[in-house]
Scaffold this active site. Sequence first.
Site, PDB file in Angstrom:
ATOM      1  N   CYS A 106     -41.502 -16.084  -6.425  1.00  0.00           N
ATOM      2  CA  CYS A 106     -41.275 -15.195  -7.703  1.00  0.00           C
ATOM      3  C   CYS A 106     -41.488 -13.750  -7.283  1.00  0.00           C
ATOM      4  O   CYS A 106     -40.728 -12.856  -8.012  1.00  0.00           O
ATOM      5  CB  CYS A 106     -42.509 -15.353  -8.442  1.00  0.00           C
ATOM      6  SG  CYS A 106     -44.166 -15.293  -7.774  1.00  0.00           S
ATOM      7  N   GLU A 166     -47.551 -16.845 -16.041  1.00  0.00           N
ATOM      8  CA  GLU A 166     -46.961 -15.946 -15.035  1.00  0.00           C
ATOM      9  C   GLU A 166     -45.471 -16.786 -14.710  1.00  0.00           C
ATOM     10  O   GLU A 166     -45.318 -17.671 -14.169  1.00  0.00           O
ATOM     11  CB  GLU A 166     -47.892 -16.348 -13.869  1.00  0.00           C
ATOM     12  CG  GLU A 166     -49.177 -15.691 -13.906  1.00  0.00           C
ATOM     13  CD  GLU A 166     -49.092 -14.088 -13.888  1.00  0.00           C
ATOM     14  OE1 GLU A 166     -48.288 -13.588 -13.185  1.00  0.00           O
ATOM     15  OE2 GLU A 166     -50.066 -13.464 -14.305  1.00  0.00           O
TER      16      GLU A 166
HETATM   17  P1  NAD Z   1     -41.089 -25.084 -14.077  1.00  0.00           P
HETATM   18  O1  NAD Z   1     -41.695 -24.488 -15.272  1.00  0.00           O
HETATM   19  O2  NAD Z   1     -40.161 -26.287 -14.115  1.00  0.00           O
HETATM   20  O3  NAD Z   1     -42.782 -26.022 -13.735  1.00  0.00           O
HETATM   21  C1  NAD Z   1     -43.879 -25.385 -13.707  1.00  0.00           C
HETATM   22  C2  NAD Z   1     -44.936 -26.444 -14.099  1.00  0.00           C
HETATM   23  O4  NAD Z   1     -44.656 -26.932 -15.618  1.00  0.00           O
HETATM   24  C3  NAD Z   1     -44.997 -27.771 -13.244  1.00  0.00           C
HETATM   25  O5  NAD Z   1     -46.338 -28.334 -12.996  1.00  0.00           O
HETATM   26  C4  NAD Z   1     -44.161 -28.609 -14.131  1.00  0.00           C
HETATM   27  O6  NAD Z   1     -44.587 -30.154 -13.948  1.00  0.00           O
HETATM   28  C5  NAD Z   1     -44.840 -28.326 -15.631  1.00  0.00           C
HETATM   29  N1  NAD Z   1     -43.841 -28.674 -16.759  1.00  0.00           N
HETATM   30  C6  NAD Z   1     -42.648 -28.582 -16.799  1.00  0.00           C
HETATM   31  N2  NAD Z   1     -42.191 -28.963 -17.919  1.00  0.00           N
HETATM   32  C7  NAD Z   1     -43.208 -29.145 -18.876  1.00  0.00           C
HETATM   33  C8  NAD Z   1     -43.330 -29.324 -20.231  1.00  0.00           C
HETATM   34  N3  NAD Z   1     -42.293 -29.555 -21.063  1.00  0.00           N
HETATM   35  N4  NAD Z   1     -44.515 -29.173 -20.521  1.00  0.00           N
HETATM   36  C9  NAD Z   1     -45.642 -28.851 -20.018  1.00  0.00           C
HETATM   37  N5  NAD Z   1     -45.575 -28.662 -18.554  1.00  0.00           N
HETATM   38  C10 NAD Z   1     -44.230 -28.909 -17.795  1.00  0.00           C
HETATM   39  O7  NAD Z   1     -41.261 -24.417 -12.785  1.00  0.00           O
HETATM   40  P2  NAD Z   1     -40.901 -24.343 -11.091  1.00  0.00           P
HETATM   41  O8  NAD Z   1     -39.558 -24.780 -11.305  1.00  0.00           O
HETATM   42  O9  NAD Z   1     -41.887 -25.499 -10.643  1.00  0.00           O
HETATM   43  O10 NAD Z   1     -41.204 -23.070 -10.553  1.00  0.00           O
HETATM   44  C11 NAD Z   1     -40.450 -22.133 -10.593  1.00  0.00           C
HETATM   45  C12 NAD Z   1     -40.743 -20.871 -11.677  1.00  0.00           C
HETATM   46  O11 NAD Z   1     -42.023 -20.213 -11.351  1.00  0.00           O
HETATM   47  C13 NAD Z   1     -39.673 -19.821 -11.302  1.00  0.00           C
HETATM   48  O12 NAD Z   1     -39.191 -19.043 -12.079  1.00  0.00           O
HETATM   49  C14 NAD Z   1     -40.710 -18.847 -10.502  1.00  0.00           C
HETATM   50  O13 NAD Z   1     -40.457 -17.463 -10.536  1.00  0.00           O
HETATM   51  C15 NAD Z   1     -42.016 -19.118 -11.117  1.00  0.00           C
HETATM   52  N6  NAD Z   1     -43.199 -18.479 -10.564  1.00  0.00           N
HETATM   53  C16 NAD Z   1     -43.859 -17.401 -11.020  1.00  0.00           C
HETATM   54  C17 NAD Z   1     -44.846 -17.015 -10.391  1.00  0.00           C
HETATM   55  C18 NAD Z   1     -45.753 -15.800 -10.716  1.00  0.00           C
HETATM   56  O14 NAD Z   1     -46.873 -15.695 -10.494  1.00  0.00           O
HETATM   57  N7  NAD Z   1     -45.386 -15.030 -11.694  1.00  0.00           N
HETATM   58  C19 NAD Z   1     -45.304 -17.476  -9.234  1.00  0.00           C
HETATM   59  C20 NAD Z   1     -44.446 -18.654  -8.546  1.00  0.00           C
HETATM   60  C21 NAD Z   1     -43.465 -19.207  -9.157  1.00  0.00           C
END
Ligand code: NAD
Length: 464
Positions: A284, A250
């Site tokens: 999002c 997502e």
């Molecule tokens: P992110 O991808 O940086 O982090 C998300 C999660 O992934 C965190 O728990 C993080 O620790 C983990 N993560 C980071 N690097 C990783 C790796 N190499 N391996 C495994 N896990 C890892 O995202 P963010 O900055 O926390 O969130 C923002 C993004 O999320 C935006 O693009 C937003 O639009 C999206 N988002 C989508 C929805 C949806 O339902 N579609 C909802 C909310 C947020």
Amino acid sequence: MIDPLPRYGLVLDGAEVASGAWMDVTDPATGLAFAQVAAATAADVSQAVNSARAAVVGWRVTPPLERGQAIARFARALDAEAGRIAELIHREEGKPLGEAQAEVARACEVVHHFAAEAERVWTTFLPAGGQGRGSEIRPDGIGVVAAITPWNFPVALVIWKLAPALAAGCCVVVKPAQEAPLAARAVCELANRSGLPPGVVNCVTGDGPSVGKALATHPGVDKVAFTGSRRVAEIIAGWASPRLKALSLELGGHGPLVVLDDADLDVAVDVAISQGYANAGQACYSVNRVLVPRALERAFVERFRTRMADVVLGPMATDRGLVRHRDLLADARAHGAQVEGGDDLDGSRVAPALVTGAGPGVRLVDEEPFTPIVAVMPYKDVPEAIAEANRPDYGLVGYVCGQDLRRAADVAHAIECGTVVINGWRVVVPYAPYSGWRGSGIGCELGRPGLEAFIRWQHVRVLA
Ligand code: NAD
């Protein structure tokens, strides 16, 4: 002597467990640490996955009715602790308290919904030839789920995975974002305190590259349910594919709001303001581009400006967000667009921004801003508006305003987003699927499809 910060351990096998190291959790409004959480090691992650694996043996065959009752107890526990959980979100993520309370209230509704859905995980039997012969078609929980979630809705996005996964008979290891781990962790602790068997819900806190990676690549995980950025989604998808793990992604959006020529402009402005600036633009489902008929652009902008003057935002959750906000607005100015508002206020907050005169090639209309920026773009005719709505490679949430509901629905159908809202802004309900199309993801959450996403089907064919 300064009091030590309160510390919160991992949630493993029904108990709180310390790890070798601790990480600070900071309040984005002050930049100061106010608590610490355990930084899980790879061994802790393995322990969490193994306890989920042990628990899933019993949980997947627990009669659906009993599973539903257990999830309902969890829902009631969450109702009772909603205030405390909302305070945690407010503190660690910076979201205004009212928005945090709304997030938890909606999350509670989701748990109640899937408690009821758990009872409807039916097995069907098609008899063939009598005497017990025929086809048993049975839903089985997919197994152990890794739920990896971001900081912007730290409870909702855990619950959207946890509640349907439990209803389907899965056990879960949650890995919340390191920026905002406390509320998600507290929810997992509550799930255990409400009586779910040990190991059914676990929580490992820590960073993405080590803890997230250890979890997503663990051989004991059957499905990775991820919400977050496209960048990390691609990394996780790369790990999941050679291991043939089930996957849901997502991701971000670039929400278009198509204002039709018969729209009530006050409603349209209301949608743009509330969805453009909710959670300081760090949502999002944000409205990022408002597409208005050229003849209505001036009237729309005037009303929008008046409403924008009253918007007060909470702090940006991360310094990255502050820098990004500045960079996107500088890029827009460099391309000749007009920027109103958007100033840095006190080192943690920014003013909401309105941008006009930006077109393709300007970053903020091409990339998800994830900061409080709304761009207004005029259009010549409806096909042009639809083409612009679908131009960037995102497809999460779109919006349409127009009084002829049949025409508005036709436009909604042409917008390539998993969700389109007409004449309003309440996007998510527990009973309808929420899914990112195109570059916004794979799979879906919530609704019946969001439950079936945690189910694998078995056909037992009794021949003789
Ligand atoms: P992110 O991808 O940086 O982090 C998300 C999660 O992934 C965190 O728990 C993080 O620790 C983990 N993560 C980071 N690097 C990783 C790796 N190499 N391996 C495994 N896990 C890892 O995202 P963010 O900055 O926390 O969130 C923002 C993004 O999320 C935006 O693009 C937003 O639009 C999206 N988002 C989508 C929805 C949806 O339902 N579609 C909802 C909310 C947020």
